[in-house]
Design a protein around this motif. Structure first.
Motif, PDB file in Angstrom:
ATOM      1  N   ASP A 169       0.830  -1.208   0.000  1.00  0.00           N
ATOM      2  CA  ASP A 169       0.000   0.000   0.000  1.00  0.00           C
ATOM      3  C   ASP A 169       0.863   1.256   0.000  1.00  0.00           C
ATOM      4  OD1 ASP A 169      -2.293  -1.484  -0.040  1.00  0.00           O
ATOM      5  OD2 ASP A 169      -2.545  -1.496   2.144  1.00  0.00           O
ATOM      6  N   ASP A 170       2.002   1.207   0.685  1.00  0.00           N
ATOM      7  CA  ASP A 170       2.913   2.356   0.733  1.00  0.00           C
ATOM      8  C   ASP A 170       4.337   1.807   0.854  1.00  0.00           C
ATOM      9  OD1 ASP A 170       4.239   4.723   0.991  1.00  0.00           O
ATOM     10  OD2 ASP A 170       3.476   5.195   3.004  1.00  0.00           O
ATOM     11  N   GLY A 194       6.716   3.603   3.268  1.00  0.00           N
ATOM     12  CA  GLY A 194       6.447   3.623   4.702  1.00  0.00           C
ATOM     13  C   GLY A 194       7.590   2.992   5.486  1.00  0.00           C
ATOM     14  N   ASP A 241       2.344   6.081  -8.038  1.00  0.00           N
ATOM     15  CA  ASP A 241       1.286   5.913  -7.033  1.00  0.00           C
ATOM     16  C   ASP A 241       1.829   5.431  -5.692  1.00  0.00           C
ATOM     17  OD1 ASP A 241       1.938   3.281  -7.521  1.00  0.00           O
ATOM     18  OD2 ASP A 241      -0.047   2.681  -8.234  1.00  0.00           O
ATOM     19  N   GLY A 242       3.135   5.225  -5.600  1.00  0.00           N
ATOM     20  CA  GLY A 242       3.761   4.837  -4.339  1.00  0.00           C
ATOM     21  C   GLY A 242       3.481   3.416  -3.897  1.00  0.00           C
ATOM     22  N   ARG A 243       2.938   2.572  -4.803  1.00  0.00           N
ATOM     23  CA  ARG A 243       2.583   1.205  -4.404  1.00  0.00           C
ATOM     24  C   ARG A 243       3.555   0.154  -4.940  1.00  0.00           C
ATOM     25  NH1 ARG A 243      -1.613  -1.050  -6.064  1.00  0.00           N
ATOM     26  NH2 ARG A 243      -2.176  -2.133  -4.125  1.00  0.00           N
TER      27      ARG A 243
END
Length: 759
Positions: free
Chosen positions: A95-96, A99, A135-137
């Protein structure tokens, strides 16, 4: 054994039959069979020992000497050694991906990989601007290996990378590895393709002969040739570049051809035994008749494979040498090992029979000739009776089969064509989804900066690349420690197989680079796997007409000498071209995917690698000539004796129909076994070769050839008078009547009644 004598009308008494060179070799091998078997065993041991001591590994991929991509690779090897090696991409989806928790896990995984064998450098994705998707995914980390050839990466070491990936996955984190080394590691090890081919051949031989001994002889010959030729691959690789697919093709070709040749000779040996020759003389007569056909047939395959040298690619040279070695070993086995085996087993050739239906017999006429099987006689008469319709229908069908080839796409299959359950395919799909399809096939622009203006040229080149149509992303230039070379990674908007990517490569080379580096002394080249593949495919497709022309002309000349007929040589070439075109069309149809592709494991449209039709042409043209030689040599035998074209067609087709059908069935099954493999390129060879053998042995050999020969009549055997004195007479059909007359002179008895020997 004493000489067998042939009655001579010129005087009382008899003249001995003087076998040709092949017959004399057969007699020597028969009488010294123990020494022949020992020599083959010693040869096998020597081949294994030399390959172990001096052999080399196969190569993966190809380069085109003098091409722009090769110049780029040379600069990479010299000035960016860490980036010049093969690469594995670690693709992460979460999802990230930026992170902190995900980052800690990814950095721990990369540190673990950095300490593994053959890992030269691991790129930090969190300091590389283009490593995280918009999208950072999705995230990609490049792992550079210290081997340029993926085959040099031990499978167990790639397995360690995959195992570490599996351990790091889970809890919302998907990780996959993609790259050529990963593909090789995920491929089934210890392929049983050759064994499947041999088992299929054994079943067909048992059905054909109904005897374990008769069926076993071709298998022993094929296995013996396979063991020796496979042991020599390492030595070949030490001299020329051998691609990883070549040994499999050489092995399957050796098995198929070896069984075909032995099948022809076992059939002929049993016929000679049926007409009354003893074991040794039947062996000599077999090699002096069918052995000649084997020699010519093998020669056509060698000529066809030799055409690959004209392509100017090292991997084509390696493929040619590997397959030619396999054919030469099989031919040598057929001419020496086979008569030696007949010395041991010839007298028991029809023993250990199996209950496989009604027992067939070889029928012998009153004059001592083998009578063709009734079914094949009827088929031959039917084809000749409707020769015009048969010719037109066969040609129309071949043309229809060839049509799909007109829309074929030439490109190199990549990870996108791998099975969906592999890490290689999953990583490819994740990259395409997160970064776009071009991420899996980046272009590497390598600039030799030259004079002081190099820095300015580099800035201009980077800007021009960013502005070029079809470019999705351009990495900042990376300059080596010496400051004389820069590397820029260009990501196209389209995938490696897309024609737009080909246009982009040409545009960068022809327009972007010249405009950016003009008058600066800087030189830039476009390399990387995608650019190299484009260069190789383009070169192969451009040179394919030269290969076809050279092989066709040489084969025509060989057949002209073999059968002393211009018409037979030319029509054989034309029919073989039709057969090859039909095979190309069938392969192109399966590569389109759809219901046909799904039947063989191609779930999405796949391109045709440029070297596939090249190697297929060389193989198919040679193998098609094999069947042509088998068929025409028996026709020629009857023509020489009777001068009746219709009878020659009938006897030739009826006399070889069962042999060619059995041989084609075996060859079809041998090559069809390759379809079970996951590699799309190997699968392509299997589909194309199996289709070609099926088409050639049915539509062409059993229908088109006899129909056209019936239409042409006596002109089939035409040789212009000026050529008669220049074209040697090889007597490919041998002198079968001499052996029959010699038998009658020796026994002074009429020809025997039909003998139940199976056929």
């Amino acid at each position: 054994m004493t000489d067998t004598y042939l009655p001579d009308d010129r005087h009382t008494g008899a003249e001995p039959v003087r076998p040709g060179p092949l017959g004399r070799l057969a007699r020597l091998s028969f009488r010294r069979r123990g020494m022949v078997l020992l020599a083959w065993l010693l040869g096998l041991g020597l081949a294994i020992g030399l390959s172990a001591g001096f052999g080399d590994e196969n190569v993966n991929g190809a380069s085109l000497p003098g091409s722009d991509s090769e110049q780029a690779q040379t600069l990479l090897n010299e000035r960016f050694p860490a980036q010049a090696g093969d690469r594995v991409d670690v693709v992460v989806r979460a999802d990230d991906v930026a992170g902190s928790q995900v980052r800690d896990r990814i950095e721990a995984l990369l540190r673990q990989m950095d300490g593994m064998p053959h890992v030269a450098e691991v790129e930090d994705p969190y300091v590389t601007r283009t490593a995280v998707s918009p999208d950072g995914r999705t995230l990609v980390a490049r792992v550079y290996l210290d081997v340029t050839n993926p085959n040099d990466m031990p499978v167990e070491d790639t397995g360690k990378l995959l195992a570490a990936t599996d351990e790091a996955e889970g809890e919302g984190l998907e990780i996959a590895l993609t790259g050529r080394a990963v593909q090789l590691a995920e491929a089934p090890q210890g392929s049983s393709t050759e064994m499947l081919g041999l088992l299929a051949a054994a079943v067909v031989l048992l059905i054909t002969f109904g005897s374990l001994v008769a069926a076993g002889l071709p298998l022993v010959l094929a296995v013996g040739g396979l063991l020796v030729s496979s042991s020599l691959v390492g030595l070949v690789a030490a001299v020329v570049d051998v691609p990883d697919f070549a040994p499999l093709i050489g092995a399957m070709l050796g098995i198929a051809v070896g069984i075909d040749y032995a099948l022809l000779m076992v059939t002929r040996f049993r016929e000679w035994r049926a007409v009354g020759l003893d074991q040794e003389m039947a062996t000599v007569a077999t090699l002096d008749t069918a052995g000649r056909a084997v020699l010519v047939a093998g020669g056509t395959v060698l000529v066809s494979m030799g055409g690959l040298f004209a392509m100017g690619l090292s991997i084509m040279n390696g493929t040619a040498v590997v397959t030619m070695v396999a054919i030469l070993v099989v031919m040598l086995a057929a001419l020496t090992l086979f008569p030696a085996l007949l010395g041991y087993l010839g007298g028991s050739i029809d023993r250990l029979r199996l209950p496989l239906g009604r027992r067939r017999v070889v029928r012998v006429s009153a004059d001592g000739h083998v009578v063709p099987a009734v079914g094949w006689v009827r088929w031959s008469r039917l084809v000749q009776r409707h020769s015009a319709l048969a010719s037109a229908g066969a040609i129309a069908l071949l043309v229809v089969l060839a049509v799909p080839f007109l829309g074929v796409q030439f490109a190199m299959p990549d990870a996108g064509n791998a099975p969906e359950d592999t890490s290689n395919r999953q990583g490819y799909d994740m990259l395409a989804e997160g970064f776009g399809p071009g991420t899996s096939g980046p272009l590497l622009v390598v600039a030799d900066l030259g004079r002081a203006e190099g820095e300015m040229a580099l800035k201009r080149l980077h800007a021009e690349l960013q502005a070029a149509a079809g470019v999705a992303a351009v990495s900042p230039p990376v300059v080596n420690a010496a400051g004389d070379t820069a590397l820029i990674t260009v990501v196209p908007t389209t995938g490696p197989q897309d024609s737009a990517t080909v246009d982009l490569v040409h545009s960068v080379r022809d327009t972007v680079i010249p405009a950016a580096v003009e008058d600066t002394g800087t030189q830039a080249h476009v390399g990387g796997r995608t650019a190299t593949t484009i260069d190789v495919n383009s070169s192969i497709v451009d040179r394919l007409p030269y290969l076809i022309g050279g092989v066709v002309i040489t084969s025509v000349l060989l057949l002209l000498v073999a059968f002393r007929s211009v018409v037979i040589a030319v029509t054989a070439a034309v029919m073989n071209l039709l057969s090859v075109a039909a095979a190309y069309g069938v392969l192109a149809f399966f590569l389109e995917g759809g219901w046909a592709g799904q039947l063989i494991g191609i779930d999405s449209p796949a391109p045709m690698a440029g070297y596939v039709p090249v190697i297929m042409f060389a193989l198919l043209f040679g193998l098609s000539m094999d069947y042509e030689v088998f068929l025409i040599s028996r026709m020629s035998e009857t023509w020489v004796r009777t001068r009746d074209n219709g009878q020659a067609i009938l006897t030739g087709l009826a006399g070889t129909g069962r042999v060619i059908t059995a041989a084609a069935t075996i060859m079809f099954l041998v090559f069809a076994a390759m379809i079970a493999l996951d590699d799309v390129t190997i699968k392509s060879f299997g589909v194309g070769m199996a289709a070609a053998i099926l088409v050639d042995a049915t539509i062409v050999r059993m229908l088109l050839v006899p129909a056209v020969m019936r239409l042409l009549g006596r002109s089939n055997w035409w040789l212009p008078r000026p050529l008669e004195r220049w074209v040697p007479n090889l007597h490919v059909e041998g002198r079968p009547d001499a052996y029959l007359s010699a038998r009658d002179a020796e026994t002074s008895t009429p020809a025997p009644a039909p003998a139940p020997v199976g056929s």
